[in-house]
Scaffold this motif. Structure first.
Motif, PDB file in Angstrom:
ATOM      1  N   VAL A 312       0.836  -1.208   0.000  1.00 11.72           N
ATOM      2  CA  VAL A 312       0.000   0.000   0.000  1.00 11.72           C
ATOM      3  C   VAL A 312       0.867   1.253   0.000  1.00 11.72           C
ATOM      4  O   VAL A 312       0.580   2.231  -0.699  1.00 11.72           O
ATOM      5  N   ARG A 313       1.933   1.238   0.763  1.00 13.30           N
ATOM      6  CA  ARG A 313       2.851   2.375   0.759  1.00 13.30           C
ATOM      7  C   ARG A 313       3.468   2.552  -0.631  1.00 13.30           C
ATOM      8  O   ARG A 313       3.619   3.677  -1.122  1.00 13.30           O
ATOM      9  N   GLU A 314       3.818   1.440  -1.280  1.00  8.46           N
ATOM     10  CA  GLU A 314       4.378   1.521  -2.628  1.00  8.46           C
ATOM     11  C   GLU A 314       3.357   2.074  -3.617  1.00  8.46           C
ATOM     12  O   GLU A 314       3.724   2.776  -4.560  1.00  8.46           O
ATOM     13  N   SER A 315       2.078   1.758  -3.418  1.00  6.31           N
ATOM     14  CA  SER A 315       1.058   2.286  -4.331  1.00  6.31           C
ATOM     15  C   SER A 315       1.023   3.806  -4.279  1.00  6.31           C
ATOM     16  O   SER A 315       0.851   4.472  -5.308  1.00  6.31           O
ATOM     17  N   LEU A 316       1.196   4.372  -3.097  1.00  2.98           N
ATOM     18  CA  LEU A 316       1.214   5.826  -2.943  1.00  2.98           C
ATOM     19  C   LEU A 316       2.486   6.424  -3.548  1.00  2.98           C
ATOM     20  O   LEU A 316       2.437   7.468  -4.208  1.00  2.98           O
ATOM     21  N   ARG A 317       3.600   5.778  -3.329  1.00  8.06           N
ATOM     22  CA  ARG A 317       4.855   6.278  -3.901  1.00  8.06           C
ATOM     23  C   ARG A 317       4.818   6.258  -5.429  1.00  8.06           C
ATOM     24  O   ARG A 317       5.221   7.214  -6.095  1.00  8.06           O
ATOM     25  N   LEU A 318       4.363   5.154  -5.988  1.00  8.87           N
ATOM     26  CA  LEU A 318       4.328   5.027  -7.443  1.00  8.87           C
ATOM     27  C   LEU A 318       3.376   6.034  -8.066  1.00  8.87           C
ATOM     28  O   LEU A 318       3.599   6.508  -9.184  1.00  8.87           O
ATOM     29  N   ALA A 319       2.316   6.388  -7.345  1.00  9.23           N
ATOM     30  CA  ALA A 319       1.350   7.360  -7.865  1.00  9.23           C
ATOM     31  C   ALA A 319       1.951   8.747  -8.021  1.00  9.23           C
ATOM     32  O   ALA A 319       1.484   9.547  -8.836  1.00  9.23           O
ATOM     33  N   THR A 320       2.983   9.045  -7.260  1.00  8.31           N
ATOM     34  CA  THR A 320       3.625  10.360  -7.359  1.00  8.31           C
ATOM     35  C   THR A 320       4.556  10.447  -8.564  1.00  8.31           C
ATOM     36  O   THR A 320       5.078  11.526  -8.866  1.00  8.31           O
ATOM     37  N   GLY A 321       4.788   9.338  -9.227  1.00  4.18           N
ATOM     38  CA  GLY A 321       5.703   9.320 -10.360  1.00  4.18           C
ATOM     39  C   GLY A 321       7.080   8.824 -10.011  1.00  4.18           C
ATOM     40  O   GLY A 321       7.985   8.818 -10.857  1.00  4.18           O
ATOM     41  N   GLU A 322       7.286   8.400  -8.767  1.00  4.85           N
ATOM     42  CA  GLU A 322       8.587   7.848  -8.377  1.00  4.85           C
ATOM     43  C   GLU A 322       8.860   6.565  -9.157  1.00  4.85           C
ATOM     44  O   GLU A 322       7.954   5.779  -9.414  1.00  4.85           O
TER      45      GLU A 322
END
Length: 457
Positions: A312-322
């Motif tokens: 879930v944390r990765e889903s938020l990070r990936l959404a930022t374009g990281e």
């Protein structure tokens, strides 16, 4: 281009809303819960920084109201919307509405959701990426005559599946041409009623198969896998117990299956978290693509337990374009994890829904035990939504030890005030077929009466 998320709007409820709030907080993000009037006293509402009511109790007028959810997110000053699972999580129109409002959709692009959401298109994408698919139609079968021709080519028995389907709805099996004629009309009506589109595609029915899914993370260019989960213990095509890794795969099959999931994700430029689902035939060691879920899965915790990656944390990070923070070589599979879904249902009364008020609650703890839940003492479980109360998850170094740890954890788990599926899980954990890892997608339903008869209060 990277974008910052300062405030995330959680467009969901229950345990997944709690899970998202926790992950967002760890990343320094503020949270706004968008909930129905029935959920203003929920644990997620108590935990969020802000709460916005998006509509009345019925989901169609709240959690499924795209305009209301987007307006609420925009009005709250959110930068992003996390849909969780269920509700609007795989709705490309919702994802597009979020983007059009100038917000970040925490998930794949509307294009990717459309491609993978239409099961016939997803199958075509899988074939193009070299992923094995069950012999069947190349796309939607236009009519009954086309279905009969395709069935003769692939061989009976066959399965009709809703092209826009999910959750086990709009699926019918036919053993011969006469049965296909009868089931075609029924499946078309079911698909239209459930999804607003009656299109069907056809596949050979693989009997006694295992349902295995691969978790992937992707940044639009590169994808990695977090190995697989076994999800074959189902009732009416709804999962009850999952485990990672699958006890049915050997190392060579695991490698091939996981790499095929990565190939599919990369071929469509996928960004975010997702799951590629397969049927696996243990007799032949063949596996076939079923579908791709373009969201976080209910059963994601067991993958987190065996890999150490916070999905879930990765889903938020990936959404930022990281870009992806991990390489495939860094992902190591350790031990075994099992998840039991505790639902507000009475297994001894044909799984009758059992909403009520939690008068007493005791959650299990100790080494290797995790509980994802939205329950608290005094909470009234509403009758309007999914019956999931909690996910009891355990990890241990090997499968036999994990089974015993789950039995201990369930013994500690106590919810007073309503009936739950806990007794069924305890009976299942002592079932010889489960303990041997010798089961398939039809196993639970075929043995349900016997397993339920072993329930003791």
């Amino acid at each position: 281009m990277q974008q910052r998320i300062r405030k995330v709007f959680v467009a969901n409820r229950g345990e997944i809303a709690v899970r998202i709030i926790r992950a967002a907080r760890e990343l320094g993000m503020q949270t706004v819960l968008g909930c129905s009037a029935a959920d203003v006293d929920s644990l997620a509402a108590r935990m969020a920084d802000e709460v916005v009511t998006v509509g009345p109790a019925p989901a169609a007028k709240s959690y499924l109201d795209i305009a209301a959810v987007v307006a609420a997110a925009k009005g709250a000053g959110a930068d992003a919307v996390h849909p969780g699972y269920g509700f609007l999580s795989e709705n490309a129109g919702f994802a597009q509405a979020v983007v059009d409002a100038g917000l970040i959709f925490v998930g794949p692009s509307p294009r990717a959701i459309t491609l993978m959401g239409d099961k016939a298109q997803a199958r075509a994408c899988a074939m193009k990426a070299g992923v094995p698919t069950v012999p069947g139609s190349e796309g939607v079968v236009e009519n009954l005559a086309a279905a009969l021709v395709t069935a003769d080519l692939v061989g009976y028995p066959v399965m009709l599946k809703a092209a826009a389907g999910g959750g086990g709805r709009g699926i019918r099996v036919a053993a011969d041409a006469k049965e296909l004629e009868a089931q075609y009309a029924i499946a078309t009506r079911e698909a239209h009623s459930a999804f607003g589109y009656g299109g069907l595609y056809l596949e050979r029915f693989v009997g006694l198969a295992r349902h295995v899914e691969v978790q992937i993370l992707a940044d639009g260019e590169r994808a990695i896998h977090l190995f697989e989960r076994e999800c074959s213990l189902q009732r009416r095509r709804q999962k009850l117990v999952e485990e990672a890794p699958s006890p049915s795969l050997d190392g060579a099959v695991r490698q091939k299956m996981c790499l095929s999931a990565v190939a599919l994700a990369e071929s469509v430029g996928y960004r975010g978290v997702g799951t590629v689902e397969y049927l696996y035939d243990p007799k032949t060691s063949e596996f076939f693509f079923i579908e791709m879920n373009t969201r976080v899965q209910v059963e994601h915790p067991i993958t987190e337990m065996v890999t150490g990656i916070d999905i879930v944390r990765e889903s938020l990070r990936l959404a930022t374009g990281e870009p992806l923070q991990h390489n495939q070589a860094e992902i190591v599979l350790r031990g075994t994890a099992i998840e039991c879904r505790i639902n507000a249902e009475d297994p001894q009364k044909n799984f009758m829904p059992a909403p009520g008020t939690i008068s007493e609650l005791r959650l299990p703890a100790g080494p290797g035990v995790r509980v994802d839940t939205h329950l608290y003492e005094g909470y009234s479980v509403p009758p309007y939504y999914d019956s999931l109360l909690a996910k009891v998850v355990v990890w241990d170094c090997a499968r036999p030890e994990a089974i015993e740890r789950m039995k201990r954890a369930l013994d500690e788990f106590d919810v007073e005030g309503l009936k739950t599926t806990k007794p069924l899980h305890l009976a299942l954990l002592d079932d010889d077929g489960f303990r041997a890892g010798d089961y398939h997608t039809g196993y639970l339903e075929a043995n349900l009466s016997r397993i339920v008869s072993g329930i003791t209060d």
